[in-house]
Motif scaffolding. Sequence first.
Motif, short mmCIF file in Angstrom:
data_model
loop_
_atom_site.label_atom_id
_atom_site.label_comp_id
_atom_site.label_asym_id
_atom_site.label_seq_id
_atom_site.Cartn_x
_atom_site.Cartn_y
_atom_site.Cartn_z
N VAL A 68 0.85 -1.19 0.00
CA VAL A 68 0.00 0.00 0.00
C VAL A 68 0.88 1.24 0.00
O VAL A 68 1.71 1.43 0.90
CB VAL A 68 -0.94 0.02 1.22
N ASP A 69 0.72 2.07 -1.00
CA ASP A 69 1.50 3.31 -1.13
C ASP A 69 0.67 4.45 -0.53
O ASP A 69 -0.29 4.92 -1.14
CB ASP A 69 1.79 3.58 -2.61
N PHE A 70 1.03 4.89 0.66
CA PHE A 70 0.27 5.94 1.34
C PHE A 70 0.23 7.23 0.52
O PHE A 70 -0.79 7.93 0.49
CB PHE A 70 0.86 6.22 2.72
N ALA A 71 1.33 7.53 -0.14
CA ALA A 71 1.41 8.78 -0.90
C ALA A 71 0.42 8.79 -2.06
O ALA A 71 -0.08 9.86 -2.45
CB ALA A 71 2.83 9.00 -1.42
N ALA A 72 0.12 7.62 -2.62
CA ALA A 72 -0.77 7.54 -3.78
C ALA A 72 -2.25 7.53 -3.39
O ALA A 72 -3.12 7.66 -4.26
CB ALA A 72 -0.45 6.30 -4.60
N LEU A 73 -2.53 7.39 -2.10
CA LEU A 73 -3.93 7.34 -1.66
C LEU A 73 -4.58 8.72 -1.73
O LEU A 73 -3.94 9.74 -1.47
CB LEU A 73 -4.01 6.82 -0.22
N GLU A 74 -5.86 8.72 -2.04
CA GLU A 74 -6.62 9.97 -2.04
C GLU A 74 -7.05 10.32 -0.62
O GLU A 74 -7.48 9.44 0.13
CB GLU A 74 -7.87 9.83 -2.93
N PRO A 75 -6.95 11.57 -0.26
CA PRO A 75 -7.43 11.96 1.09
C PRO A 75 -8.95 11.90 1.14
O PRO A 75 -9.63 12.04 0.13
CB PRO A 75 -6.92 13.38 1.25
N ASP A 76 -9.47 11.66 2.33
CA ASP A 76 -10.90 11.57 2.55
C ASP A 76 -11.31 12.70 3.48
O ASP A 76 -10.86 12.76 4.62
CB ASP A 76 -11.24 10.21 3.17
N GLU A 77 -12.13 13.58 2.99
CA GLU A 77 -12.53 14.74 3.80
C GLU A 77 -13.55 14.36 4.86
O GLU A 77 -13.73 15.07 5.85
CB GLU A 77 -13.14 15.82 2.89
N LYS A 78 -14.20 13.22 4.70
CA LYS A 78 -15.18 12.78 5.68
C LYS A 78 -14.46 12.30 6.95
O LYS A 78 -13.53 11.51 6.87
CB LYS A 78 -16.00 11.62 5.09
N PRO A 79 -14.83 12.79 8.13
CA PRO A 79 -14.16 12.35 9.37
C PRO A 79 -14.43 10.88 9.64
O PRO A 79 -15.45 10.32 9.21
CB PRO A 79 -14.78 13.25 10.44
N LEU A 80 -13.51 10.24 10.36
CA LEU A 80 -13.71 8.84 10.70
C LEU A 80 -14.97 8.65 11.51
O LEU A 80 -15.73 7.71 11.31
CB LEU A 80 -12.50 8.32 11.49
N SER A 81 -15.19 9.56 12.46
CA SER A 81 -16.39 9.53 13.29
C SER A 81 -16.43 10.78 14.13
O SER A 81 -15.52 11.60 14.09
CB SER A 81 -16.40 8.28 14.18
N PHE A 82 -17.49 10.92 14.89
CA PHE A 82 -17.62 12.10 15.76
C PHE A 82 -17.25 11.70 17.18
O PHE A 82 -18.08 11.20 17.93
CB PHE A 82 -19.04 12.65 15.67
N SER A 83 -16.00 11.93 17.52
CA SER A 83 -15.53 11.62 18.87
C SER A 83 -14.98 12.89 19.51
O SER A 83 -14.53 13.81 18.82
CB SER A 83 -14.44 10.55 18.83
N SER A 84 -14.98 12.91 20.82
CA SER A 84 -14.53 14.10 21.53
C SER A 84 -13.02 14.12 21.69
O SER A 84 -12.34 13.10 21.54
CB SER A 84 -15.18 14.16 22.92
N ALA A 85 -12.50 15.28 22.03
CA ALA A 85 -11.08 15.40 22.34
C ALA A 85 -10.74 14.54 23.56
O ALA A 85 -9.70 13.89 23.60
CB ALA A 85 -10.73 16.87 22.61
N ASP A 86 -11.64 14.52 24.53
CA ASP A 86 -11.40 13.71 25.72
C ASP A 86 -11.37 12.22 25.39
O ASP A 86 -10.58 11.45 25.96
CB ASP A 86 -12.48 13.97 26.77
N GLY A 87 -12.23 11.79 24.47
CA GLY A 87 -12.24 10.38 24.06
C GLY A 87 -10.94 9.99 23.40
O GLY A 87 -10.40 8.90 23.66
N ARG A 88 -10.41 10.85 22.56
CA ARG A 88 -9.13 10.56 21.92
C ARG A 88 -7.98 10.60 22.93
O ARG A 88 -6.95 9.96 22.75
CB ARG A 88 -8.88 11.55 20.79
N GLY A 89 -8.18 11.35 24.01
CA GLY A 89 -7.15 11.47 25.03
C GLY A 89 -6.96 10.21 25.87
O GLY A 89 -6.03 10.15 26.69
N PHE A 90 -7.80 9.20 25.69
CA PHE A 90 -7.64 7.94 26.41
C PHE A 90 -6.28 7.29 26.13
O PHE A 90 -5.83 6.44 26.88
CB PHE A 90 -8.75 6.95 25.99
N ALA A 91 -5.64 7.69 25.04
CA ALA A 91 -4.40 7.04 24.61
C ALA A 91 -3.21 7.35 25.49
O ALA A 91 -2.21 6.64 25.45
CB ALA A 91 -4.09 7.42 23.16
N VAL A 92 -3.28 8.42 26.27
CA VAL A 92 -2.13 8.82 27.09
C VAL A 92 -2.46 8.71 28.57
O VAL A 92 -3.62 8.81 28.97
CB VAL A 92 -1.68 10.26 26.76
#
Length: 513
Positions: free
Chosen positions: A377-401
Amino acid sequence: MRGLYSSKTKIRQQIFTEVARFAYEGGDYSKFESLPYKIIPGEISTYRESVFLERAIVGERLRLAMGLNLLSADEQAPISTGVEESMIDEKVYEPPLINIIKFACHSCPEKRVFVSNGCQGCLEHPCTEVCPKGAISIVHGKSFIDEEKCIKCGKCQSACPYNAIIKQERPCAAACGMKAIHSDEYGRADIDYNKCVSCGMCLVSCPFSAIVDKSQIFQTIKALQSDTPVYAAVAPAVAGQFAGLPATKIRNAFKALGFEDVVEVAVGADLCTVEEAKDFMEEVPAKQPFMATSCCPAWSVMAKKTFPDIASYISMALTPMVLTGRLTKQDHPGCRVVFIGPCAAKKLEASRRSIRSDIDFVLTFEEVAGMFAAKEVDFAALEPDEKPLSFSSADGRGFAVSGGVAKAVVNAIHRMNPEREVKIANAQGLDECMKLLRMAKAGKYNGYLLEGMACPGGCVAGAGTINVPEKSAAENLKSKKSSPFETACESPYVDILPELENLYNEFSHKNKE
């Protein structure tokens, strides 16, 4: 070491790539026998004393990557033994998850203190003065440690002005917060599975790559090749894991592997946050003295194994992985869901009877990198997707740290009840987590919300990460800033949380019958 590209990293990546290619290309399972020769070509060894030993170790690693058990060193059998039965599109898992390839183990000493050539034979000899057992003497002008008297306290090491005394411990054992690693009768590392919580820190720490976890790469790819749609549920720690893959291309990158679509586990983190916030307000201090978060499976299992009398104080909220899987299967009945994240212990969590129907497979970022390589898979050749993956909060993404879960729960509590005061304490690494729970058991944290993370630094430092944890934490912060809203209470999915919990209760009841 996470984030360091070394010979260990290279071999792991080659194995994941070859297993993924084996799955994508299909064909005769007997091809499996030739893979060690492809990964370790030629007649001269590169990493160990014998090319035959190198291939034997790679053969066992390939078996584990297929989800199979290790073969005994005294057993005459081809490495493909049992492979045909594992070439299916369903989960293949038989304990244990974390395995030691015995003939790859260096038989490191468990613990020792010795004097290096850096000793200057100084006049003061502070090492001899501080030793509580009289184990240090001066021989030919240099310090000498009597191993039979030494208790490995390390006082001499701290006292030496030249840093000439070295305290050494087996890396895998030093990394194990559960003290689950000891020596077998031959001096090789051995795991006490009654203590092990499958955090994978020993796997990360072994410089000889003798410790390996089982994988579901092959079975996942077979599921991707079936007629059933398969969704990738990516953990919040995904930010910055795959070099050259921006957030706008994640969806198309996973579609290139055969996934139907991508969903963010941060959505499940939002739902988990709201549930834990409600639990805390209802339970503490009226029904229990404190409450601990539930999202880290290694932390939860550690608490239940080591502190069974306070295990009930861990939140009963479903984890972000489970909630995301449940939500995805409700939106897409009949689909399959693959959790993709940094955590080895999630593989065990997904194998529990109560949640098997929600998460079909678990892969680490490192394993998925092998799939990207196999599919070229060539990441550079992929088309960007303007649609967000989903609607999640900043706090939800902060679970990673580390600290992110408690922060999210506190923010949710303040949204629900601005007058409620919440005290928090958090720990990272199982050693520190155990200290936290000991203090909580002694009443030091009454009224507190406790957060435990088995991996030092949080999920961004999990056993299956690719990027340097500090860089991943920085990327996670960028990801949080791009979230459409700040707190979990603003999630559009909060209203369906009771329905997801009812599904869980019904499924659990059926499995108990």
